[in-house]
Design an enzyme around this catalytic site. Structure first.
Site, PDB file in Angstrom:
ATOM      1  N   GLY A 190       1.028  -1.140   0.059  1.00  0.00           N
ATOM      2  CA  GLY A 190      -0.154  -0.049   0.176  1.00  0.00           C
ATOM      3  C   GLY A 190       0.929   1.310  -0.068  1.00  0.00           C
ATOM      4  O   GLY A 190       2.067   1.078  -0.113  1.00  0.00           O
ATOM      5  N   ILE A 192       1.563   3.527   2.486  1.00  0.00           N
ATOM      6  CA  ILE A 192       2.700   3.435   3.448  1.00  0.00           C
ATOM      7  C   ILE A 192       4.134   2.700   3.078  1.00  0.00           C
ATOM      8  O   ILE A 192       5.162   3.123   3.387  1.00  0.00           O
ATOM      9  CB  ILE A 192       2.194   3.473   4.768  1.00  0.00           C
ATOM     10  CG1 ILE A 192       0.821   4.488   5.095  1.00  0.00           C
ATOM     11  CG2 ILE A 192       3.088   3.525   5.853  1.00  0.00           C
ATOM     12  CD1 ILE A 192       0.504   4.384   6.519  1.00  0.00           C
ATOM     13  N   ARG A 281      -4.407   0.191   8.929  1.00  0.00           N
ATOM     14  CA  ARG A 281      -4.448   0.925  10.219  1.00  0.00           C
ATOM     15  C   ARG A 281      -6.021   0.833  10.795  1.00  0.00           C
ATOM     16  O   ARG A 281      -6.947   0.442  10.152  1.00  0.00           O
ATOM     17  CB  ARG A 281      -4.454   2.268  10.038  1.00  0.00           C
ATOM     18  CG  ARG A 281      -2.876   2.930   9.456  1.00  0.00           C
ATOM     19  CD  ARG A 281      -2.947   4.473   9.439  1.00  0.00           C
ATOM     20  NE  ARG A 281      -3.016   5.053  10.624  1.00  0.00           N
ATOM     21  CZ  ARG A 281      -1.872   5.341  11.575  1.00  0.00           C
ATOM     22  NH1 ARG A 281      -0.726   4.708  11.115  1.00  0.00           N
ATOM     23  NH2 ARG A 281      -2.194   5.853  12.725  1.00  0.00           N
ATOM     24  N   HIS A 453       2.343  27.813 -20.029  1.00  0.00           N
ATOM     25  CA  HIS A 453       3.385  26.820 -21.044  1.00  0.00           C
ATOM     26  C   HIS A 453       4.667  27.460 -20.532  1.00  0.00           C
ATOM     27  O   HIS A 453       5.002  28.510 -20.383  1.00  0.00           O
ATOM     28  CB  HIS A 453       2.953  27.275 -22.530  1.00  0.00           C
ATOM     29  CG  HIS A 453       3.978  26.432 -23.270  1.00  0.00           C
ATOM     30  ND1 HIS A 453       3.776  24.898 -23.475  1.00  0.00           N
ATOM     31  CD2 HIS A 453       5.058  26.647 -23.861  1.00  0.00           C
ATOM     32  CE1 HIS A 453       4.823  24.499 -24.108  1.00  0.00           C
ATOM     33  NE2 HIS A 453       5.466  25.496 -24.423  1.00  0.00           N
TER      34      HIS A 453
HETATM   35  P1  FAD Z   1      -4.714  11.495  14.371  1.00  0.00           P
HETATM   36  O1  FAD Z   1      -3.594  12.141  13.552  1.00  0.00           O
HETATM   37  O2  FAD Z   1      -4.435  10.051  14.431  1.00  0.00           O
HETATM   38  O3  FAD Z   1      -4.804  12.197  15.715  1.00  0.00           O
HETATM   39  C1  FAD Z   1      -5.400  11.662  16.791  1.00  0.00           C
HETATM   40  C2  FAD Z   1      -4.936  12.093  18.189  1.00  0.00           C
HETATM   41  O4  FAD Z   1      -5.738  11.664  19.284  1.00  0.00           O
HETATM   42  C3  FAD Z   1      -3.571  11.781  18.561  1.00  0.00           C
HETATM   43  O5  FAD Z   1      -2.553  12.645  18.851  1.00  0.00           O
HETATM   44  C4  FAD Z   1      -3.478  10.727  19.585  1.00  0.00           C
HETATM   45  O6  FAD Z   1      -2.488  10.622  20.565  1.00  0.00           O
HETATM   46  C5  FAD Z   1      -4.804  11.253  20.171  1.00  0.00           C
HETATM   47  N1  FAD Z   1      -5.815  10.574  21.183  1.00  0.00           N
HETATM   48  C6  FAD Z   1      -6.184   9.143  20.899  1.00  0.00           C
HETATM   49  N2  FAD Z   1      -6.721   8.741  21.964  1.00  0.00           N
HETATM   50  C7  FAD Z   1      -6.761   9.511  22.950  1.00  0.00           C
HETATM   51  C8  FAD Z   1      -7.250   9.647  24.148  1.00  0.00           C
HETATM   52  N3  FAD Z   1      -8.182   8.921  24.573  1.00  0.00           N
HETATM   53  N4  FAD Z   1      -7.304  10.922  24.787  1.00  0.00           N
HETATM   54  C9  FAD Z   1      -6.680  11.852  24.388  1.00  0.00           C
HETATM   55  N5  FAD Z   1      -5.992  11.794  22.993  1.00  0.00           N
HETATM   56  C10 FAD Z   1      -6.163  10.607  22.360  1.00  0.00           C
HETATM   57  N6  FAD Z   1      -2.687  11.110   5.391  1.00  0.00           N
HETATM   58  C11 FAD Z   1      -2.587  12.080   4.336  1.00  0.00           C
HETATM   59  O7  FAD Z   1      -3.709  12.747   4.137  1.00  0.00           O
HETATM   60  N7  FAD Z   1      -1.649  12.286   3.609  1.00  0.00           N
HETATM   61  C12 FAD Z   1      -0.266  11.722   3.567  1.00  0.00           C
HETATM   62  O8  FAD Z   1       0.622  11.839   3.128  1.00  0.00           O
HETATM   63  C13 FAD Z   1      -0.262  10.761   4.821  1.00  0.00           C
HETATM   64  N8  FAD Z   1       0.764   9.948   5.083  1.00  0.00           N
HETATM   65  C14 FAD Z   1       0.760   9.048   6.045  1.00  0.00           C
HETATM   66  C15 FAD Z   1       2.058   8.550   6.272  1.00  0.00           C
HETATM   67  C16 FAD Z   1       2.236   7.530   7.376  1.00  0.00           C
HETATM   68  C17 FAD Z   1       3.471   6.935   7.815  1.00  0.00           C
HETATM   69  C18 FAD Z   1       0.999   7.431   8.371  1.00  0.00           C
HETATM   70  C19 FAD Z   1       0.987   6.322   9.264  1.00  0.00           C
HETATM   71  C20 FAD Z   1      -0.097   8.010   7.981  1.00  0.00           C
HETATM   72  C21 FAD Z   1      -0.252   8.922   6.967  1.00  0.00           C
HETATM   73  N9  FAD Z   1      -1.270   9.563   6.595  1.00  0.00           N
HETATM   74  C22 FAD Z   1      -1.308  10.558   5.560  1.00  0.00           C
HETATM   75  C23 FAD Z   1      -2.827   9.403   7.364  1.00  0.00           C
HETATM   76  C24 FAD Z   1      -2.810  10.709   8.343  1.00  0.00           C
HETATM   77  O9  FAD Z   1      -1.745  10.544   9.230  1.00  0.00           O
HETATM   78  C25 FAD Z   1      -4.234  10.281   9.151  1.00  0.00           C
HETATM   79  O10 FAD Z   1      -5.320  10.308   8.237  1.00  0.00           O
HETATM   80  C26 FAD Z   1      -4.417  11.582   9.976  1.00  0.00           C
HETATM   81  O11 FAD Z   1      -3.473  11.782  11.160  1.00  0.00           O
HETATM   82  C27 FAD Z   1      -5.737  11.489  10.944  1.00  0.00           C
HETATM   83  O12 FAD Z   1      -6.027  12.491  11.778  1.00  0.00           O
HETATM   84  P2  FAD Z   1      -6.921  12.391  12.917  1.00  0.00           P
HETATM   85  O13 FAD Z   1      -7.073  13.753  13.321  1.00  0.00           O
HETATM   86  O14 FAD Z   1      -8.218  11.554  12.791  1.00  0.00           O
HETATM   87  O15 FAD Z   1      -6.240  11.330  14.083  1.00  0.00           O
END
Ligand code: FAD
Length: 480
Positions: A190, A192, A281, A453
């Site tokens: 995939g 990643i 994930r 262009h």
């Molecule tokens: P997250 O970014 O996962 O943040 C959630 C936060 O909540 C975290 O800080 C966590 O610690 C906190 N949390 C969880 N549970 C609790 C709790 N009970 N209490 C308090 N805090 C809590 N997406 C793209 O669009 N472009 C990319 O290029 C891309 N590259 C990626 C590369 C990699 C290697 C990875 C792993 C992911 C990538 N992604 C990419 C995906 C992207 O990182 C996620 O889709 C995005 O971070 C999701 O955002 P979110 O706000 O839903 O949650």
């Protein structure tokens, strides 16, 4: 110790790109907001162990690769020397700067930031558990009118690969760049796996990718994957499709992988210095006490939401990775803004038709709207217009003529339903496709808008002209 609950209008649980976008927008709309995040600094997976560090490293990989490719133009460089400490430091600096920016924006908007793990006591109460002793003035919990759940997702680590050896890494471990393994096995083809494989191959690892299905990047159209696969076949040591890693075993010499399927003939048991498990994930919906609320979860663990990001509990909304596919940062932020507007009483809905997907490999692949394979699977009649970059002046000047831009058009009304691009910079170029699909543009709108262009953006215009059957370019589209 006496318990101490604070009252807040809106709590945002999770400080990733979904959470902080929601918190900032709520504050801008006049709400009193607290953001609870368990990581030491806000930014989420995206900033600390996802999008940003991977793209910083991919930028370096691109630079390294260009130093070898330039020999074809008569410019040669010595083999680059990689100073891992400096490289790691640079990546951490990028992350640190951006995390500081998120903290500053919280302050500026009056968003209270709590460093704690939040656990639901009921639909309107969140207990705060300090991750360590550093946070002595943390209240016992927060009572709120509404909560936006944005807890994101975590790398999946199937039991057969969880052998408790640090040489078996998930994406977070791979981004730490502990060393440059001579032989790296990437399980999962995939985005990643391919992005991290690209980084490690550039800094000197021999990379083997094992993918269970019959193609890399399931979900992307095959004609877009083809040029990337061709290039990766050279950059990587091996790509084994229709192959399964059955088990991993820690040995003194490395991690022994037992594989079955088509790639097995290359050696059913092979030893690698490190293994990256990138097989998907999982949403962070477990262990939060959600059973004490009215929130409903589907069979894959995603929180069920409607178009207004509301869950089955009237006090709780959910956004981002925890609220469903695609698990992408820009989808999370958009949902965060929708949730904030819904709480402000505005008639907002997540009604976007084009969520771009970008694979930041070299070449990049990007698409938005409907894909050709989706149209085919749904039996939807579409016309597909392709413009090969071999006919793009700009692509040729860059030495990157292997790209392709294609447009998926509704033949009834000539509306642009989707755009797919493979080639250098495809991730930037897709923005025009997103705008076209989202605004319901017809192919003629793109064909008749003047594109500078020589730029790669012309390939989007040219694909529209191919659809209209009057490409003025040297390259002639096949007669309709
Ligand atoms: P997250 O970014 O996962 O943040 C959630 C936060 O909540 C975290 O800080 C966590 O610690 C906190 N949390 C969880 N549970 C609790 C709790 N009970 N209490 C308090 N805090 C809590 N997406 C793209 O669009 N472009 C990319 O290029 C891309 N590259 C990626 C590369 C990699 C290697 C990875 C792993 C992911 C990538 N992604 C990419 C995906 C992207 O990182 C996620 O889709 C995005 O971070 C999701 O955002 P979110 O706000 O839903 O949650």
């Amino acid at each position: 110790m006496a318990s101490n609950y604070r009252d807040v209008q809106v709590v945002v649980l999770g400080g990733g790109p979904g959470g902080y976008a929601a918190a900032f927008h709520c504050a801008d709309l006049g709400m009193q907001v607290a953001m609870v995040n368990s990581d030491p600094r806000p930014g989420g997976v995206c900033l600390h162990r996802g999008c940003i560090p991977s793209k910083a490293l991919l930028h370096v990989a691109k630079l390294i690769n260009e130093t070898t490719e330039s020999s074809a133009w008569g410019v040669t460089f010595k083999k680059p020397k990689i100073d891992l400490d400096t490289l790691r430091g640079w990546k951490e600096g990028v992350i640190g700067g951006l995390a500081g920016g998120v903290e500053a924006l919280c302050k500026r908007r009056g968003v209270d930031l709590y460093r704690a793990r939040g656990i639901f006591e009921d639909s309107q109460t969140l207990r705060l558990d300090a991750p360590d002793d550093s946070n002595s003035d943390l209240p016992t919990g927060l009572r709120y009118q509404h909560l936006i759940l944005a807890t994101g997702s975590t790398p999946a680590m199937p039991g057969i690969f969880a052998i408790g050896d640090p040489r078996v890494m998930d994406s977070t471990g791979a981004l730490e760049l502990a060393d440059v393994p001579s032989r790296l096995l990437v399980i999962g083809g995939g985005y990643i796996g391919l992005e991290m494989g690209t980084v490690y191959a550039a800094i000197g690892s021999k990379v083997t990718v094992v993918e269970f299905t019959d193609g890399l990047l399931p979900g992307a159209d095959r004609d877009l994957v083809k040029p990337l696969q061709k290039r990766l076949t050279t950059a990587f040591d091996a790509i084994h499709l229709r192959t399964k890693v059955e088990s991993l075993k820690a040995t003194d010499k490395g991690i022994e992988a037992t594989v079955s399927g088509e790639g097995a003939e290359h050696g059913a048991q092979t030893v690698y210095d490190r293994v990256l498990v990138s097989v998907g994930r999982r949403p962070n919906s477990g262990g939060l006490g959600l059973e004490k609320t009215g929130v409903e979860i589907d069979e894959k663990g995603f929180v069920k939401v409607d178009a207004t990001q509301r869950t089955a509990d009237p006090h709780i909304l959910a956004i981002g990775d925890v609220a469903g596919e695609p698990m992408l940062a820009h989808k999370a932020s958009r949902e965060g803004k929708v949730a904030a507007e819904v709480l402000a009483g505005e008639p907002a809905e997540f009604d976007n038709v084009a969520i771009p997907a970008v694979v930041f490999t070299d070449p990049e692949i990007a698409w938005c709207g409907i894909t050709e394979s989706e149209a085919e699977a749904a039996g939807r009649k579409v016309e597909v217009a392709r413009f090969p970059w071999a006919a793009s002046g700009r692509a040729i000047t860059l030495g990157r003529a292997e790209g392709l831009t294609k447009m998926i058009v509704d033949p009834e009304n000539e509306r642009v339903l989707g755009v797919g691009i493979v080639g250098a910079g495809a991730g930037e170029l897709i923005a025009e496709g997103v705008l076209a699909v989202e605004m319901g543009a017809v192919a003629r709108d793109l064909a008749e808008s003047i594109h500078a262009h020589p730029t790669l953006t012309e390939t989007v215009m040219e694909s529209a002209e191919v659809f209209l059957g009057h490409s003025t370019h040297l390259w002639r589209p096949p007669k309709k």
